[in-house]
Design a protein around this motif. Sequence first.
Motif, PDB file in Angstrom:
ATOM      1  N   ALA A 189      12.454   0.818   7.305  1.00  0.00           N
ATOM      2  CA  ALA A 189      12.685   1.381   6.190  1.00  0.00           C
ATOM      3  C   ALA A 189      12.667   0.639   4.474  1.00  0.00           C
ATOM      4  N   PRO A 190      12.742   0.316   3.925  1.00  0.00           N
ATOM      5  CA  PRO A 190      14.129  -0.386   2.249  1.00  0.00           C
ATOM      6  C   PRO A 190      14.832   0.671   2.322  1.00  0.00           C
ATOM      7  N   ASP A 191      16.069   0.193   1.608  1.00  0.00           N
ATOM      8  CA  ASP A 191      16.653   1.481   1.413  1.00  0.00           C
ATOM      9  C   ASP A 191      16.932   1.964   0.412  1.00  0.00           C
ATOM     10  N   PRO A 192      16.551   3.140   0.318  1.00  0.00           N
ATOM     11  CA  PRO A 192      16.394   4.634  -0.806  1.00  0.00           C
ATOM     12  C   PRO A 192      16.662   3.535  -2.258  1.00  0.00           C
ATOM     13  N   SER A 193      17.874   3.154  -2.011  1.00  0.00           N
ATOM     14  CA  SER A 193      18.397   3.041  -3.152  1.00  0.00           C
ATOM     15  C   SER A 193      17.439   1.732  -3.778  1.00  0.00           C
ATOM     16  N   TRP A 194      16.838   1.483  -3.509  1.00  0.00           N
ATOM     17  CA  TRP A 194      15.761   0.054  -4.014  1.00  0.00           C
ATOM     18  C   TRP A 194      14.598   1.227  -4.433  1.00  0.00           C
ATOM     19  N   VAL A 195      13.956   1.348  -4.356  1.00  0.00           N
ATOM     20  CA  VAL A 195      13.052   2.862  -3.922  1.00  0.00           C
ATOM     21  C   VAL A 195      12.920   2.845  -6.174  1.00  0.00           C
ATOM     22  N   LYS A 196      12.192   2.484  -6.619  1.00  0.00           N
ATOM     23  CA  LYS A 196      11.753   3.185  -7.595  1.00  0.00           C
ATOM     24  C   LYS A 196      10.392   4.257  -8.323  1.00  0.00           C
ATOM     25  N   ASN A 241       2.205  -5.849   1.938  1.00  0.00           N
ATOM     26  CA  ASN A 241       1.169  -5.355   2.512  1.00  0.00           C
ATOM     27  C   ASN A 241       1.436  -6.347   3.718  1.00  0.00           C
ATOM     28  N   PHE A 242       2.582  -7.358   3.745  1.00  0.00           N
ATOM     29  CA  PHE A 242       3.615  -7.668   5.064  1.00  0.00           C
ATOM     30  C   PHE A 242       4.052  -6.614   5.967  1.00  0.00           C
ATOM     31  N   ALA A 243       5.414  -6.140   5.732  1.00  0.00           N
ATOM     32  CA  ALA A 243       6.081  -5.510   6.743  1.00  0.00           C
ATOM     33  C   ALA A 243       6.920  -4.526   5.522  1.00  0.00           C
ATOM     34  N   ASN A 244       6.795  -3.252   6.446  1.00  0.00           N
ATOM     35  CA  ASN A 244       7.668  -2.002   5.994  1.00  0.00           C
ATOM     36  C   ASN A 244       8.370  -2.800   4.741  1.00  0.00           C
ATOM     37  N   ILE A 245      10.082  -3.527   5.307  1.00  0.00           N
ATOM     38  CA  ILE A 245      10.444  -3.468   4.272  1.00  0.00           C
ATOM     39  C   ILE A 245      10.287  -3.963   2.821  1.00  0.00           C
ATOM     40  N   ASN A 281       4.290   5.635  -0.935  1.00  0.00           N
ATOM     41  CA  ASN A 281       3.031   6.226  -1.247  1.00  0.00           C
ATOM     42  C   ASN A 281       2.338   6.722  -0.058  1.00  0.00           C
ATOM     43  N   ARG A 282       2.553   6.372   1.273  1.00  0.00           N
ATOM     44  CA  ARG A 282       1.700   6.979   1.867  1.00  0.00           C
ATOM     45  C   ARG A 282       1.869   9.038   2.434  1.00  0.00           C
ATOM     46  N   GLU A 283       0.947   9.336   3.157  1.00  0.00           N
ATOM     47  CA  GLU A 283       1.453  10.207   4.091  1.00  0.00           C
ATOM     48  C   GLU A 283       2.370  10.431   5.274  1.00  0.00           C
ATOM     49  N   PHE A 284       3.445   9.267   5.025  1.00  0.00           N
ATOM     50  CA  PHE A 284       4.153   9.537   6.594  1.00  0.00           C
ATOM     51  C   PHE A 284       4.895   8.645   6.924  1.00  0.00           C
ATOM     52  N   ASN A 309       8.604   6.012   5.556  1.00  0.00           N
ATOM     53  CA  ASN A 309       8.480   4.374   4.901  1.00  0.00           C
ATOM     54  C   ASN A 309       9.099   3.992   5.817  1.00  0.00           C
ATOM     55  N   GLY A 310       9.248   3.651   7.205  1.00  0.00           N
ATOM     56  CA  GLY A 310       9.937   3.096   8.610  1.00  0.00           C
ATOM     57  C   GLY A 310       9.085   3.420   8.704  1.00  0.00           C
ATOM     58  N   PHE A 311       7.411   4.013   9.269  1.00  0.00           N
ATOM     59  CA  PHE A 311       6.022   4.291   9.992  1.00  0.00           C
ATOM     60  C   PHE A 311       6.567   3.290  11.098  1.00  0.00           C
ATOM     61  N   SER A 312       6.192   3.098  12.605  1.00  0.00           N
ATOM     62  CA  SER A 312       6.312   1.914  13.506  1.00  0.00           C
ATOM     63  C   SER A 312       5.901   2.013  14.019  1.00  0.00           C
ATOM     64  N   PHE A 313       4.620   1.877  15.351  1.00  0.00           N
ATOM     65  CA  PHE A 313       4.249   1.785  16.459  1.00  0.00           C
ATOM     66  C   PHE A 313       5.533   1.427  17.530  1.00  0.00           C
ATOM     67  N   THR A 314       5.430  -0.200  16.833  1.00  0.00           N
ATOM     68  CA  THR A 314       6.297  -1.261  17.686  1.00  0.00           C
ATOM     69  C   THR A 314       7.482  -1.011  17.779  1.00  0.00           C
ATOM     70  N   LYS A 315       8.147  -0.193  16.491  1.00  0.00           N
ATOM     71  CA  LYS A 315       9.283   0.488  16.560  1.00  0.00           C
ATOM     72  C   LYS A 315       9.886   1.235  17.229  1.00  0.00           C
ATOM     73  N   GLU A 316       8.427   2.748  17.260  1.00  0.00           N
ATOM     74  CA  GLU A 316       8.535   3.712  18.218  1.00  0.00           C
ATOM     75  C   GLU A 316       8.379   2.908  20.169  1.00  0.00           C
ATOM     76  N   LYS A 317       8.442   1.689  20.322  1.00  0.00           N
ATOM     77  CA  LYS A 317       7.388   1.909  21.203  1.00  0.00           C
ATOM     78  C   LYS A 317       9.224   1.081  22.180  1.00  0.00           C
TER      79      LYS A 317
END
Length: 172
Positions: free
Chosen positions: A28-35, A141-145, A151-154, A156-164
């Motif tokens: 997920a992007p660092d929360p301090s970067w998010v506006k 669109n390229f990546a979570n970072i 703005n999605r309902e899950f 910011n760091g959601f990823s199936f590959t990371k979960e595995k």
Amino acid sequence: MSEKKETETVEVYPYANHEAWHDKLQNAPDPSWVKSRQLGGNKTSTYLPLGIQEAIADKFFREFDIINVDIQIAVNEIICTIKLSVLPNYPNAEHRIICGIASKPIQCKKGTSFPAGKITNALEYNAPAVQSSAKSNALTNFANIFGRHLNREFSNGFSFTKEKKDAGDKKD
């Protein structure tokens, strides 16, 4: 006469391989970067400013080049599609293409409509603005970072590959 010494070029990469690079892209992007910005009514939108996205791109991509920009006018809007050539920042990576799209209204004088009310030189400002928005869209669109899940309902760091990977050697 002096003898020339050959110097070896040492390439330094922040990521050892594709997997290490890809894993970091899933963060997920660092929360301090998010506006956030107001959209009207009670709605807000969260985003990463383009300057932050470009700084992140400097770390993840060895090369990051605009290779195609297509700008069109549709009624009173300027639409831009962009193609970026990126070279991931790990050894033996290959170039890849990422794309984005955006639109901006063409500025008109208050109380008028397009095209008669178009402000002189409006496209001088609108064209670079829409190109920047398209570049941001490609990165988003390229990546979570880069803010893909803002703005999605899950998460910011959601990823199936990371979960595995986090689950260890568990088999599905």
